[in-house]
Design a protein around this motif. Structure first.
Motif, PDB file in Angstrom:
ATOM      1  N   VAL A 132       0.880  -1.173   0.000  1.00 31.62           N
ATOM      2  CA  VAL A 132       0.000   0.000   0.000  1.00 31.62           C
ATOM      3  C   VAL A 132       0.912   1.216   0.000  1.00 31.62           C
ATOM      4  CG1 VAL A 132      -1.683   1.329   1.337  1.00 31.62           C
ATOM      5  CG2 VAL A 132      -1.860  -1.169   1.244  1.00 31.62           C
ATOM      6  N   ARG A 133       0.600   2.188  -0.861  1.00 30.77           N
ATOM      7  CA  ARG A 133       1.440   3.388  -0.982  1.00 30.77           C
ATOM      8  C   ARG A 133       0.547   4.618  -1.068  1.00 30.77           C
ATOM      9  NH1 ARG A 133       6.547   3.797  -2.610  1.00 30.77           N
ATOM     10  NH2 ARG A 133       6.545   1.643  -3.337  1.00 30.77           N
ATOM     11  N   ARG A 134       1.029   5.686  -0.436  1.00 33.14           N
ATOM     12  CA  ARG A 134       0.337   6.970  -0.562  1.00 33.14           C
ATOM     13  C   ARG A 134       1.380   8.079  -0.533  1.00 33.14           C
ATOM     14  NH1 ARG A 134      -3.769  10.547   3.057  1.00 33.14           N
ATOM     15  NH2 ARG A 134      -4.675  11.665   1.291  1.00 33.14           N
ATOM     16  N   SER A 135       1.308   8.978  -1.485  1.00 37.76           N
ATOM     17  CA  SER A 135       2.165  10.164  -1.528  1.00 37.76           C
ATOM     18  C   SER A 135       1.298  11.387  -1.330  1.00 37.76           C
ATOM     19  CB  SER A 135       2.904  10.263  -2.865  1.00 37.76           C
ATOM     20  OG  SER A 135       3.860   9.242  -2.976  1.00 37.76           O
ATOM     21  N   ILE A 136       1.768  12.276  -0.472  1.00 36.59           N
ATOM     22  CA  ILE A 136       1.018  13.500  -0.184  1.00 36.59           C
ATOM     23  C   ILE A 136       1.955  14.697  -0.183  1.00 36.59           C
ATOM     24  CG2 ILE A 136      -0.751  12.300   1.165  1.00 36.59           C
ATOM     25  CD1 ILE A 136       0.631  13.416   3.708  1.00 36.59           C
ATOM     26  N   HIS A 137       1.381  15.849  -0.422  1.00 34.78           N
ATOM     27  CA  HIS A 137       2.103  17.111  -0.289  1.00 34.78           C
ATOM     28  C   HIS A 137       1.663  17.757   1.016  1.00 34.78           C
ATOM     29  CE1 HIS A 137       2.858  21.430  -0.751  1.00 34.78           C
ATOM     30  NE2 HIS A 137       3.927  21.028  -1.407  1.00 34.78           N
TER      31      HIS A 137
ATOM     32  N   THR B  72       9.084   8.323   3.412  1.00 27.60           N
ATOM     33  CA  THR B  72      10.156   8.954   2.657  1.00 27.60           C
ATOM     34  C   THR B  72       9.771  10.414   2.460  1.00 27.60           C
ATOM     35  OG1 THR B  72      10.552   6.866   1.517  1.00 27.60           O
ATOM     36  CG2 THR B  72      11.531   8.840   0.553  1.00 27.60           C
ATOM     37  N   LEU B  73      10.691  11.308   2.772  1.00 29.33           N
ATOM     38  CA  LEU B  73      10.427  12.738   2.687  1.00 29.33           C
ATOM     39  C   LEU B  73      11.313  13.366   1.629  1.00 29.33           C
ATOM     40  CD1 LEU B  73      10.009  11.771   5.762  1.00 29.33           C
ATOM     41  CD2 LEU B  73       9.984  14.177   6.272  1.00 29.33           C
ATOM     42  N   GLU B  74      10.722  14.300   0.874  1.00 25.04           N
ATOM     43  CA  GLU B  74      11.470  15.030  -0.140  1.00 25.04           C
ATOM     44  C   GLU B  74      11.034  16.490  -0.096  1.00 25.04           C
ATOM     45  OE1 GLU B  74      11.945  15.195  -5.002  1.00 25.04           O
ATOM     46  OE2 GLU B  74      10.826  13.555  -4.084  1.00 25.04           O
ATOM     47  N   GLU B  75      12.009  17.372  -0.041  1.00 20.31           N
ATOM     48  CA  GLU B  75      11.711  18.797  -0.077  1.00 20.31           C
ATOM     49  C   GLU B  75      11.268  19.169  -1.491  1.00 20.31           C
ATOM     50  OE1 GLU B  75      13.706  22.774   1.875  1.00 20.31           O
ATOM     51  OE2 GLU B  75      14.969  21.057   1.405  1.00 20.31           O
ATOM     52  N   VAL B  76      10.117  19.819  -1.603  1.00 22.51           N
ATOM     53  CA  VAL B  76       9.582  20.242  -2.891  1.00 22.51           C
ATOM     54  C   VAL B  76       9.112  21.686  -2.767  1.00 22.51           C
ATOM     55  CG1 VAL B  76       8.871  17.911  -3.612  1.00 22.51           C
ATOM     56  CG2 VAL B  76       7.263  19.351  -2.349  1.00 22.51           C
ATOM     57  N   ALA B  77       8.808  22.291  -3.900  1.00 27.29           N
ATOM     58  CA  ALA B  77       8.314  23.666  -3.884  1.00 27.29           C
ATOM     59  C   ALA B  77       7.067  23.746  -3.010  1.00 27.29           C
ATOM     60  CB  ALA B  77       7.998  24.132  -5.302  1.00 27.29           C
TER      61      ALA B  77
ATOM     62  N   LEU C 182       5.643  13.690   1.128  1.00 27.29           N
ATOM     63  CA  LEU C 182       5.764  12.560   2.047  1.00 27.29           C
ATOM     64  C   LEU C 182       5.127  11.350   1.379  1.00 27.29           C
ATOM     65  CD1 LEU C 182       6.348  11.371   4.933  1.00 27.29           C
ATOM     66  CD2 LEU C 182       3.990  11.965   5.467  1.00 27.29           C
ATOM     67  N   THR C 183       5.884  10.269   1.296  1.00 25.54           N
ATOM     68  CA  THR C 183       5.358   9.021   0.757  1.00 25.54           C
ATOM     69  C   THR C 183       5.443   7.962   1.841  1.00 25.54           C
ATOM     70  OG1 THR C 183       6.049   9.565  -1.485  1.00 25.54           O
ATOM     71  CG2 THR C 183       5.633   7.231  -1.019  1.00 25.54           C
ATOM     72  N   VAL C 184       4.351   7.249   2.043  1.00 25.35           N
ATOM     73  CA  VAL C 184       4.363   6.090   2.921  1.00 25.35           C
ATOM     74  C   VAL C 184       4.163   4.870   2.034  1.00 25.35           C
ATOM     75  CG1 VAL C 184       1.889   6.169   3.479  1.00 25.35           C
ATOM     76  CG2 VAL C 184       3.468   4.996   5.019  1.00 25.35           C
ATOM     77  N   ALA C 185       4.987   3.851   2.262  1.00 23.29           N
ATOM     78  CA  ALA C 185       4.829   2.572   1.570  1.00 23.29           C
ATOM     79  C   ALA C 185       4.824   1.494   2.643  1.00 23.29           C
ATOM     80  CB  ALA C 185       5.970   2.344   0.580  1.00 23.29           C
TER      81      ALA C 185
ATOM     82  N   ASP D  29      17.286   7.143   8.039  1.00 23.21           N
ATOM     83  CA  ASP D  29      18.237   7.918   7.246  1.00 23.21           C
ATOM     84  C   ASP D  29      17.761   9.366   7.333  1.00 23.21           C
ATOM     85  OD1 ASP D  29      20.096   8.946   5.479  1.00 23.21           O
ATOM     86  OD2 ASP D  29      19.189   8.048   3.696  1.00 23.21           O
ATOM     87  N   ALA D  30      18.086  10.006   8.465  1.00 22.54           N
ATOM     88  CA  ALA D  30      17.584  11.349   8.765  1.00 22.54           C
ATOM     89  C   ALA D  30      18.120  12.371   7.761  1.00 22.54           C
ATOM     90  CB  ALA D  30      17.987  11.744  10.176  1.00 22.54           C
ATOM     91  N   PRO D  31      17.304  13.317   7.376  1.00 23.05           N
ATOM     92  CA  PRO D  31      15.869  13.477   7.595  1.00 23.05           C
ATOM     93  C   PRO D  31      15.039  13.042   6.380  1.00 23.05           C
ATOM     94  CG  PRO D  31      16.732  15.548   6.816  1.00 23.05           C
ATOM     95  CD  PRO D  31      17.882  14.547   6.808  1.00 23.05           C
ATOM     96  N   ARG D  32      15.441  11.975   5.738  1.00 17.13           N
ATOM     97  CA  ARG D  32      14.806  11.578   4.483  1.00 17.13           C
ATOM     98  C   ARG D  32      13.950  10.319   4.562  1.00 17.13           C
ATOM     99  NH1 ARG D  32      15.222  16.240   1.991  1.00 17.13           N
ATOM    100  NH2 ARG D  32      17.346  16.953   1.849  1.00 17.13           N
ATOM    101  N   MET D  33      14.255   9.382   5.488  1.00 17.27           N
ATOM    102  CA  MET D  33      13.546   8.112   5.506  1.00 17.27           C
ATOM    103  C   MET D  33      13.565   7.513   6.903  1.00 17.27           C
ATOM    104  SD  MET D  33      13.930   4.550   5.656  1.00 17.27           S
ATOM    105  CE  MET D  33      15.692   4.374   5.510  1.00 17.27           C
TER     106      MET D  33
END
Length: 158
Positions: free
Chosen positions: A16-21, A106-111, A116-119, A75-79
């Motif tokens: 199950v995966r969900r990506s959110i802003h 998993t976190l990624e800096e975006v505009a 944030l993605t959870v798998a 793996d701070a602050p990304r995972m």
């Protein structure tokens, strides 16, 4: 509040995966998904015996009870990955059992904030993979929407 898509179930991969802003800085989102006092504000009440990989404890939900929880990897602050023993078959005191699943943030800096993605993986080891994936897909919508509301709203943030 940001409008995000629902969870996606990959039946072949038992995932199950969900990506959110989230309109919040990466550091704030990182705290919200790694620090027990912050996780407890949006997800379930978390108690861990330490920090970092190998820390064990529980996450407690009002209508479900305590679920064994263990930090798998960081793996701070990304995972950050957590293993939880939440299958109805045998919730053992130790989170690492034959029926546990692993969820990874998993976190990624975006505009404009953070992606944030959870798998969540491992449903093939649960008692009813299809039902558990459906329940967790719905659960991640509810729980992550609470996180977005907390970090973007007037809930004080993490």
């Amino acid at each position: 509040m940001t409008d995000n898509q629902a969870s996606v179930i990959d039946e072949a991969a038992f995932t199950v995966r969900r990506s959110i802003h989230i309109a919040a800085p990466l550091e704030k989102v990182w705290s919200a998904v790694t620090e027990p006092e912050h996780i407890s504000r949006w997800f379930g009440r978390v108690a861990l015996d330490g920090s970092g990989a190998g820390a064990k404890g529980t996450i407690t939900f009002p209508d479900y009870g305590a679920v064994p929880l263990m930090v798998e990897a960081v793996d701070a602050p990304r995972m950050v990955s957590y293993r939880w023993g939440n299958d109805a078959v045998a919730p053992l005191p130790d989170a690492v059992d034959d029926h546990s699943t692993v969820f990874t943030f998993t976190l990624e800096e975006v505009a404009g904030g953070t992606q944030l993605t959870v798998a969540e993986t491992g449903f093939d080891r649960t008692s009813d993979p299809a039902a558990n994936m459906a329940d967790h897909a719905e659960g991640w919508v509810s729980e992550l929407d609470k996180l977005v509301a907390l970090l973007e709203g007037s809930g004080g943030g993490a």
